[in-house]
Enzyme design. Structure first.
Site, PDB file in Angstrom:
ATOM      1  N   CYS A 240      11.578 -29.777  48.748  1.00  0.00           N
ATOM      2  CA  CYS A 240      12.220 -29.978  50.054  1.00  0.00           C
ATOM      3  C   CYS A 240      12.829 -28.690  50.629  1.00  0.00           C
ATOM      4  O   CYS A 240      12.635 -28.359  51.806  1.00  0.00           O
ATOM      5  CB  CYS A 240      13.285 -31.067  49.955  1.00  0.00           C
TER       6      CYS A 240
ATOM      7  N   HIS B  73      19.624 -30.484  54.098  1.00  0.00           N
ATOM      8  CA  HIS B  73      19.884 -29.262  53.326  1.00  0.00           C
ATOM      9  C   HIS B  73      20.119 -28.084  54.291  1.00  0.00           C
ATOM     10  O   HIS B  73      19.492 -28.013  55.355  1.00  0.00           O
ATOM     11  CB  HIS B  73      18.672 -28.895  52.472  1.00  0.00           C
TER      12      HIS B  73
HETATM   13  N1  LIG Z   1      15.047 -37.029  47.803  1.00  0.00           N
HETATM   14  C1  LIG Z   1      14.528 -35.983  48.400  1.00  0.00           C
HETATM   15  O1  LIG Z   1      15.111 -35.419  49.337  1.00  0.00           O
HETATM   16  C2  LIG Z   1      13.185 -35.452  47.961  1.00  0.00           C
HETATM   17  C3  LIG Z   1      12.627 -34.425  48.707  1.00  0.00           C
HETATM   18  C4  LIG Z   1      11.378 -33.909  48.329  1.00  0.00           C
HETATM   19  C5  LIG Z   1      10.731 -34.431  47.240  1.00  0.00           C
HETATM   20  N2  LIG Z   1      11.316 -35.430  46.517  1.00  0.00           N
HETATM   21  C6  LIG Z   1      10.568 -35.971  45.381  1.00  0.00           C
HETATM   22  O2  LIG Z   1      10.123 -37.277  45.749  1.00  0.00           O
HETATM   23  C7  LIG Z   1      10.083 -38.114  44.591  1.00  0.00           C
HETATM   24  C8  LIG Z   1      10.938 -39.352  44.844  1.00  0.00           C
HETATM   25  O3  LIG Z   1      12.282 -38.945  45.054  1.00  0.00           O
HETATM   26  P1  LIG Z   1      13.421 -39.934  45.574  1.00  0.00           P
HETATM   27  O4  LIG Z   1      14.524 -39.037  45.951  1.00  0.00           O
HETATM   28  O5  LIG Z   1      12.875 -40.894  46.536  1.00  0.00           O
HETATM   29  O6  LIG Z   1      13.803 -40.713  44.218  1.00  0.00           O
HETATM   30  P2  LIG Z   1      14.516 -42.144  44.065  1.00  0.00           P
HETATM   31  O7  LIG Z   1      15.341 -42.462  45.248  1.00  0.00           O
HETATM   32  O8  LIG Z   1      15.163 -42.112  42.737  1.00  0.00           O
HETATM   33  O9  LIG Z   1      13.284 -43.173  44.035  1.00  0.00           O
HETATM   34  C9  LIG Z   1      12.413 -43.234  42.923  1.00  0.00           C
HETATM   35  C10 LIG Z   1      11.342 -44.270  43.189  1.00  0.00           C
HETATM   36  O10 LIG Z   1      10.458 -44.264  42.054  1.00  0.00           O
HETATM   37  C11 LIG Z   1      10.295 -45.606  41.606  1.00  0.00           C
HETATM   38  N3  LIG Z   1      10.008 -45.612  40.171  1.00  0.00           N
HETATM   39  C12 LIG Z   1      10.806 -45.158  39.164  1.00  0.00           C
HETATM   40  N4  LIG Z   1      10.200 -45.364  37.966  1.00  0.00           N
HETATM   41  C13 LIG Z   1       9.014 -45.959  38.238  1.00  0.00           C
HETATM   42  C14 LIG Z   1       7.943 -46.429  37.428  1.00  0.00           C
HETATM   43  N5  LIG Z   1       7.969 -46.322  36.100  1.00  0.00           N
HETATM   44  N6  LIG Z   1       6.876 -47.004  38.037  1.00  0.00           N
HETATM   45  C15 LIG Z   1       6.824 -47.123  39.389  1.00  0.00           C
HETATM   46  N7  LIG Z   1       7.807 -46.700  40.207  1.00  0.00           N
HETATM   47  C16 LIG Z   1       8.890 -46.117  39.645  1.00  0.00           C
HETATM   48  C17 LIG Z   1      11.613 -46.270  41.911  1.00  0.00           C
HETATM   49  O11 LIG Z   1      11.424 -47.671  41.919  1.00  0.00           O
HETATM   50  P3  LIG Z   1      12.541 -48.719  41.390  1.00  0.00           P
HETATM   51  O12 LIG Z   1      13.245 -49.230  42.623  1.00  0.00           O
HETATM   52  O13 LIG Z   1      11.701 -49.780  40.769  1.00  0.00           O
HETATM   53  O14 LIG Z   1      13.424 -48.007  40.427  1.00  0.00           O
HETATM   54  C18 LIG Z   1      11.882 -45.700  43.307  1.00  0.00           C
HETATM   55  O15 LIG Z   1      11.117 -46.391  44.253  1.00  0.00           O
HETATM   56  C19 LIG Z   1      10.564 -37.235  43.421  1.00  0.00           C
HETATM   57  O16 LIG Z   1       9.452 -36.652  42.787  1.00  0.00           O
HETATM   58  C20 LIG Z   1      11.386 -36.168  44.123  1.00  0.00           C
HETATM   59  O17 LIG Z   1      11.462 -34.969  43.371  1.00  0.00           O
HETATM   60  C21 LIG Z   1      12.519 -35.951  46.860  1.00  0.00           C
END
Ligand SMILES: NC(=O)c1ccc[n+]([C@@H]2O[C@H](COP(=O)([O-])OP(=O)(O)OC[C@H]3O[C@@H](n4cnc5c(N)ncnc54)[C@H](OP(=O)(O)O)[C@@H]3O)[C@@H](O)[C@H]2O)c1
Length: 324
Positions: free
Chosen positions: A124, A236
């Site tokens: 990001c 950010h």
């Molecule tokens: N947040 C940001 O600003 C941002 C920016 C750029 C990139 N990213 C990347 O985007 C990705 C997601 O980030 P996030 O911030 O959205 O994380 P998050 O809010 O923690 O969401 C994680 C998601 O993954 C699902 N999940 C977890 N374990 C799983 C499994 N075993 N099988 C299937 N689904 C599963 C969760 O579902 P449940 O509801 O079932 O737990 C939830 O939907 C990461 O790789 C992160 O590094 C994030």
């Protein structure tokens, strides 16, 4: 187009559903996937409600395009399955970003690299920083980037937002609970620790270096940063100190920013609240740097759930539609 969002219940996944809807992505059928924990829950997609399915039980053969919004360990389990089943994948995690045969794309910069079956969405902070710096790089050729970042809680996912809010509430009532998502409590605090340490740098700091080189196709660029988590919910900020090969000019830099897609001049300076919910990355305080030669310093702010994740991923999806 039959589309699956893997990690639909997370911070990025929810935003991605909203961006698909807002940009009228040609979805004929939408599958919301997550872990067994949230299977059966319901999410809004436009005027419809869709039931979240357990990704473990999903047959990827029934969809064309997967937006992967899960951590890299989970992505490594599902991305090969989806590709084997014939899907194209846009992956938000860091799992495949540095694989030589996987394009790492910010559409405003290297959108012509998009090709099936797998495209990686950048870190990001990197995406936000480079949308702002690419027009300057094209004009004066960036040689060195030194940055201090001020990164919002939501960059660490949905649970991190809850932890910041609950810790802030607790701190106002006089207690200081132990953190479980962050390495330190973030309420009324900050820490230079995003991702694990790899030697004296953190993974987040190394991503900014490595991904900048790959996206700009400039392996010689030197990058050094302090990536700092701050008690902001969303968006950010980056203080960037940039040395160029040619002599830059701050007024011309403002013009270049004004003419470039995905970035806006926001004088005197933007804040995270200004950037929240906005597609464009906002830039202010562009000046000749007082300490560095042939250098500008500037202030960059972007909504990392949008340009740093969901929006950039959907823009990649739009490019994929042209070549699938
Ligand atoms: N947040 C940001 O600003 C941002 C920016 C750029 C990139 N990213 C990347 O985007 C990705 C997601 O980030 P996030 O911030 O959205 O994380 P998050 O809010 O923690 O969401 C994680 C998601 O993954 C699902 N999940 C977890 N374990 C799983 C499994 N075993 N099988 C299937 N689904 C599963 C969760 O579902 P449940 O509801 O079932 O737990 C939830 O939907 C990461 O790789 C992160 O590094 C994030």
């Amino acid at each position: 187009m039959r589309v699956a969002v893997l990690g639909a219940t997370g911070a990025v996944g929810r935003e991605l559903l909203a961006v698909l809807e807002r940009r009228r992505f040609p979805v004929t059928e939408l599958f919301a996937l997550a872990s067994a924990r949230s299977a059966g829950s319901r999410l809004r997609f436009g005027s419809a409600e869709i039931e979240v399915q357990n990704a473990d039980d999903f047959d990827f053969g029934i969809c064309d395009l997967v937006f992967c919004c899960v951590d890299s360990d989970v992505a490594r389990r599902f991305v090969p399955r989806a590709i084997e089943a014939g899907c194209c994948v846009v992956d938000n995690s860091s799992a495949y970003r540095m694989e030589p045969d996987v394009p790492l794309v910010v559409p405003e910069i290297n959108g012509d690299e998009v090709r099936p079956p797998l495209v990686a969405n950048p870190n990001c902070t990197t995406a936000i920083t480079l949308v702002a710096l690419a027009p300057l790089h094209r004009h004066w050729k960036m040689r060195r980037l030194v940055a201090a970042t001020y990164q919002a809680a939501s960059g660490a996912g949905a649970a991190a937002i809850s932890e910041l809010l609950s810790h802030t509430d607790a701190a106002l009532k006089g207690s200081r609970p132990e953190p479980s998502v962050f390495p330190r409590s973030l309420a009324f605090n900050l820490f230079p620790h995003i991702g694990d340490f790899v030697g004296s740098y953190t993974k987040e700091e190394l991503k900014l270096e490595q991904e900048t080189r790959k996206i700009l196709n400039e392996p010689q660029i030197k990058v050094s940063s302090f990536c700092v988590r701050v008690p902001v919910v969303r968006a950010h900020s980056v203080a960037a100190f940039v040395c160029f090969q040619k002599q830059p000019d701050p007024k011309e830099a403002e013009q270049l920013i004004t003419q470039s897609p995905g970035v806006e001049l926001h004088n005197p300076y933007p804040t995270p609240l200004d950037a929240e919910g906005k597609d464009a990355v906002l830039v202010g305080r562009i000046r000749s740097d007082a300490a560095l030669e042939r250098a500008l310093s500037l202030w960059i702010v972007g909504d990392q759930l949008l340009k740093g994740a969901a929006l950039n991923a959907v823009q990649i999806g739009e490019k994929l539609l042209e070549v699938m």
